[in-house]
Motif scaffolding. Structure first.
Motif, PDB file in Angstrom:
ATOM      1  N   LEU A 169       0.812  -1.209   0.000  1.00 32.79           N
ATOM      2  CA  LEU A 169       0.000   0.000   0.000  1.00 32.79           C
ATOM      3  C   LEU A 169       0.845   1.259   0.000  1.00 32.79           C
ATOM      4  O   LEU A 169       0.445   2.283  -0.566  1.00 32.79           O
ATOM      5  N   ASP A 170       2.026   1.203   0.624  1.00 32.44           N
ATOM      6  CA  ASP A 170       2.869   2.394   0.696  1.00 32.44           C
ATOM      7  C   ASP A 170       3.317   2.868  -0.687  1.00 32.44           C
ATOM      8  O   ASP A 170       3.649   4.046  -0.865  1.00 32.44           O
ATOM      9  N   ALA A 171       3.286   1.959  -1.670  1.00 38.17           N
ATOM     10  CA  ALA A 171       3.720   2.337  -3.011  1.00 38.17           C
ATOM     11  C   ALA A 171       2.761   3.317  -3.675  1.00 38.17           C
ATOM     12  O   ALA A 171       3.133   4.013  -4.629  1.00 38.17           O
ATOM     13  N   ALA A 172       1.518   3.384  -3.187  1.00 33.82           N
ATOM     14  CA  ALA A 172       0.533   4.280  -3.802  1.00 33.82           C
ATOM     15  C   ALA A 172       0.694   5.722  -3.339  1.00 33.82           C
ATOM     16  O   ALA A 172       0.307   6.654  -4.052  1.00 33.82           O
ATOM     17  N   PHE A 173       1.257   5.938  -2.160  1.00 30.24           N
ATOM     18  CA  PHE A 173       1.297   7.287  -1.593  1.00 30.24           C
ATOM     19  C   PHE A 173       2.066   8.284  -2.456  1.00 30.24           C
ATOM     20  O   PHE A 173       1.579   9.398  -2.685  1.00 30.24           O
ATOM     21  N   PRO A 174       3.285   7.968  -2.954  1.00 25.02           N
ATOM     22  CA  PRO A 174       3.995   8.952  -3.783  1.00 25.02           C
ATOM     23  C   PRO A 174       3.207   9.353  -5.030  1.00 25.02           C
ATOM     24  O   PRO A 174       3.208  10.531  -5.417  1.00 25.02           O
ATOM     25  N   LEU A 175       2.539   8.391  -5.666  1.00 23.26           N
ATOM     26  CA  LEU A 175       1.746   8.707  -6.852  1.00 23.26           C
ATOM     27  C   LEU A 175       0.567   9.612  -6.503  1.00 23.26           C
ATOM     28  O   LEU A 175       0.241  10.554  -7.237  1.00 23.26           O
ATOM     29  N   LEU A 176      -0.076   9.346  -5.372  1.00 21.22           N
ATOM     30  CA  LEU A 176      -1.255  10.123  -4.981  1.00 21.22           C
ATOM     31  C   LEU A 176      -0.887  11.537  -4.548  1.00 21.22           C
ATOM     32  O   LEU A 176      -1.646  12.486  -4.795  1.00 21.22           O
ATOM     33  N   MET A 177       0.250  11.707  -3.908  1.00 25.59           N
ATOM     34  CA  MET A 177       0.626  13.027  -3.409  1.00 25.59           C
ATOM     35  C   MET A 177       1.009  13.980  -4.527  1.00 25.59           C
ATOM     36  O   MET A 177       1.101  15.191  -4.309  1.00 25.59           O
ATOM     37  N   THR A 178       1.239  13.469  -5.728  1.00 22.88           N
ATOM     38  CA  THR A 178       1.541  14.349  -6.863  1.00 22.88           C
ATOM     39  C   THR A 178       0.284  14.805  -7.598  1.00 22.88           C
ATOM     40  O   THR A 178       0.376  15.633  -8.511  1.00 22.88           O
ATOM     41  N   GLN A 179      -0.877  14.287  -7.219  1.00 20.59           N
ATOM     42  CA  GLN A 179      -2.123  14.676  -7.882  1.00 20.59           C
ATOM     43  C   GLN A 179      -2.564  16.049  -7.384  1.00 20.59           C
ATOM     44  O   GLN A 179      -2.230  16.460  -6.283  1.00 20.59           O
ATOM     45  N   PRO A 180      -3.345  16.783  -8.199  1.00 24.27           N
ATOM     46  CA  PRO A 180      -3.793  18.119  -7.791  1.00 24.27           C
ATOM     47  C   PRO A 180      -4.557  18.105  -6.473  1.00 24.27           C
ATOM     48  O   PRO A 180      -5.282  17.145  -6.166  1.00 24.27           O
ATOM     49  N   LEU A 181      -4.373  19.167  -5.719  1.00 15.89           N
ATOM     50  CA  LEU A 181      -5.030  19.302  -4.424  1.00 15.89           C
ATOM     51  C   LEU A 181      -6.536  19.133  -4.549  1.00 15.89           C
ATOM     52  O   LEU A 181      -7.160  19.665  -5.451  1.00 15.89           O
ATOM     53  N   GLY A 182      -7.129  18.377  -3.620  1.00 18.46           N
ATOM     54  CA  GLY A 182      -8.576  18.201  -3.608  1.00 18.46           C
ATOM     55  C   GLY A 182      -9.085  17.122  -4.523  1.00 18.46           C
ATOM     56  O   GLY A 182     -10.297  17.049  -4.771  1.00 18.46           O
ATOM     57  N   SER A 183      -8.206  16.262  -5.028  1.00 18.20           N
ATOM     58  CA  SER A 183      -8.662  15.160  -5.867  1.00 18.20           C
ATOM     59  C   SER A 183      -9.459  14.161  -5.024  1.00 18.20           C
ATOM     60  O   SER A 183      -9.376  14.132  -3.803  1.00 18.20           O
ATOM     61  N   THR A 184     -10.250  13.335  -5.706  1.00 13.39           N
ATOM     62  CA  THR A 184     -11.056  12.317  -5.045  1.00 13.39           C
ATOM     63  C   THR A 184     -10.371  10.969  -5.196  1.00 13.39           C
ATOM     64  O   THR A 184     -10.105  10.523  -6.311  1.00 13.39           O
ATOM     65  N   VAL A 185     -10.064  10.335  -4.075  1.00 14.56           N
ATOM     66  CA  VAL A 185      -9.363   9.048  -4.073  1.00 14.56           C
ATOM     67  C   VAL A 185     -10.278   7.992  -3.459  1.00 14.56           C
ATOM     68  O   VAL A 185     -10.817   8.183  -2.363  1.00 14.56           O
ATOM     69  N   PHE A 186     -10.472   6.904  -4.172  1.00 12.58           N
ATOM     70  CA  PHE A 186     -11.195   5.754  -3.647  1.00 12.58           C
ATOM     71  C   PHE A 186     -10.177   4.667  -3.319  1.00 12.58           C
ATOM     72  O   PHE A 186      -9.459   4.194  -4.194  1.00 12.58           O
ATOM     73  N   TRP A 187     -10.136   4.302  -2.046  1.00 14.93           N
ATOM     74  CA  TRP A 187      -9.135   3.360  -1.537  1.00 14.93           C
ATOM     75  C   TRP A 187      -9.820   2.008  -1.337  1.00 14.93           C
ATOM     76  O   TRP A 187     -10.483   1.773  -0.341  1.00 14.93           O
ATOM     77  N   LEU A 188      -9.681   1.104  -2.300  1.00 13.74           N
ATOM     78  CA  LEU A 188     -10.327  -0.202  -2.263  1.00 13.74           C
ATOM     79  C   LEU A 188      -9.325  -1.234  -1.778  1.00 13.74           C
ATOM     80  O   LEU A 188      -8.318  -1.494  -2.448  1.00 13.74           O
TER      81      LEU A 188
END
Length: 299
Positions: free
Chosen positions: A168-187
């Protein structure tokens, strides 16, 4: 030469069709074509623009409107740049199922439905699919064909190795580069350890919603059970028996699971539980629509 075209099995195709109809009805019930079923207002002010048909009346800047003599509204950065990212942690523990469908089957269906919803809403939608220590990343796009191809490929996606948990930790760097206020669904499966520090930063930056799937046996063991079941985490068959000590151990495990679930996702509106035996289309559509309406009322 192109590769084989991804296809959906009839059940998944029917679920996508129902989800699409549910979302279109929910969208038609809104105030205009600019509304998103995924979120409320943006989180960062960008500029002032003329108020157009279908724009939210609550975004009107009355001071600017008074000076210029016509309606103007505030534009928020998330209105332009925010994206919808579906994170799918394809862990071996999801392969358990007491019936025809496993938790993995249901979560793959939910991920495909959310991608479909992004295409229907014309959002920039992407996918982060974690198989063990591998990541398949479909960058956010408004290209409907690309989004639907990602959705269609999920039901037949090969499972990761049994002995390698999803990172799961591998997803954090990719997500933190997305524009502020994006919608993330964590399945993902229900968490089995304390939340990492990076989760707090992620939740402060984006709108994160957790989606899990529970099997009936996750809630309670059947009465008078004496059967063999496959444990995907241990990678072997185990015997389940209706004994007091087994039920006590199951209850302790369930209580710990729910405690960690609340620690990871303290807000009720940020977490959703699906039933492996029920279709996810109506449940997801209702959840998205109700949360969107609640966000707009609170704005």
């Amino acid at each position: 030469m192109t590769g084989p075209r991804a296809t959906l099995d009839p059940g998944a195709r029917e679920s996508l069709r129902r989800m699409r109809l549910q979302l279109r009805r929910a969208r038609a019930a809104g105030t205009g074509q600019h509304q998103s079923i995924f979120r409320g207002r943006g989180v960062e002010f960008d500029e002032i623009a003329r108020h157009g048909f279908g724009d939210d009346i609550r975004d009107v800047d009355w001071n600017v409107t008074a000076r210029r003599g016509e309606l103007h509204r505030k534009v928020f950065r998330a209105d332009r740049e925010a994206r919808v990212i579906v994170v799918l942690a394809d862990d071996s523990a999801l392969r358990f199922g007491s019936g025809v469908r496993s938790r993995r089957d249901a979560l793959l269906e939910a991920a495909a439905l959310l991608l479909m919803a992004g295409a229907v809403q014309r959002e920039q939608t992407g996918l982060i699919h974690i198989h063990g220590d591998r990541i398949e990343h479909v960058p956010p796009s408004r290209a409907r064909g690309r989004i639907l191809a990602a959705a269609a490929s999920l039901p037949a996606a090969p499972a990761g190795p049994l002995d390698v948990p999803a990172r799961l930790d591998a997803a954090f760097p990719l997500l933190m580069t997305q524009p502020l206020g994006s919608t993330v669904f964590w399945l993902a499966d229900s968490p089995s350890e304390a939340p990492p520090r990076a989760l707090g930063a992620l939740r402060r930056r984006h709108h994160v919603t957790a989606v899990r799937v529970l099997d009936p046996w996750d809630e309670d063991l059947p009465q008078a059970i004496d059967a063999m079941a496959y444990d995907p985490v241990a990678g072997r068959l185990v015997r389940l028996q209706d004994r007091p000590e087994a039920r006590a151990a199951h209850e302790r495990w369930r209580e710990r699971r729910e405690r960690l679930w609340r620690e990871w996702w303290p807000q009720v509106s940020d977490r959703m539980t699906l039933n492996v035996q029920s279709g996810a289309a109506a449940a997801l559509a209702d959840f998205l629509h109700l949360r969107s309406r609640a966000a707009k009322r609170a704005a």
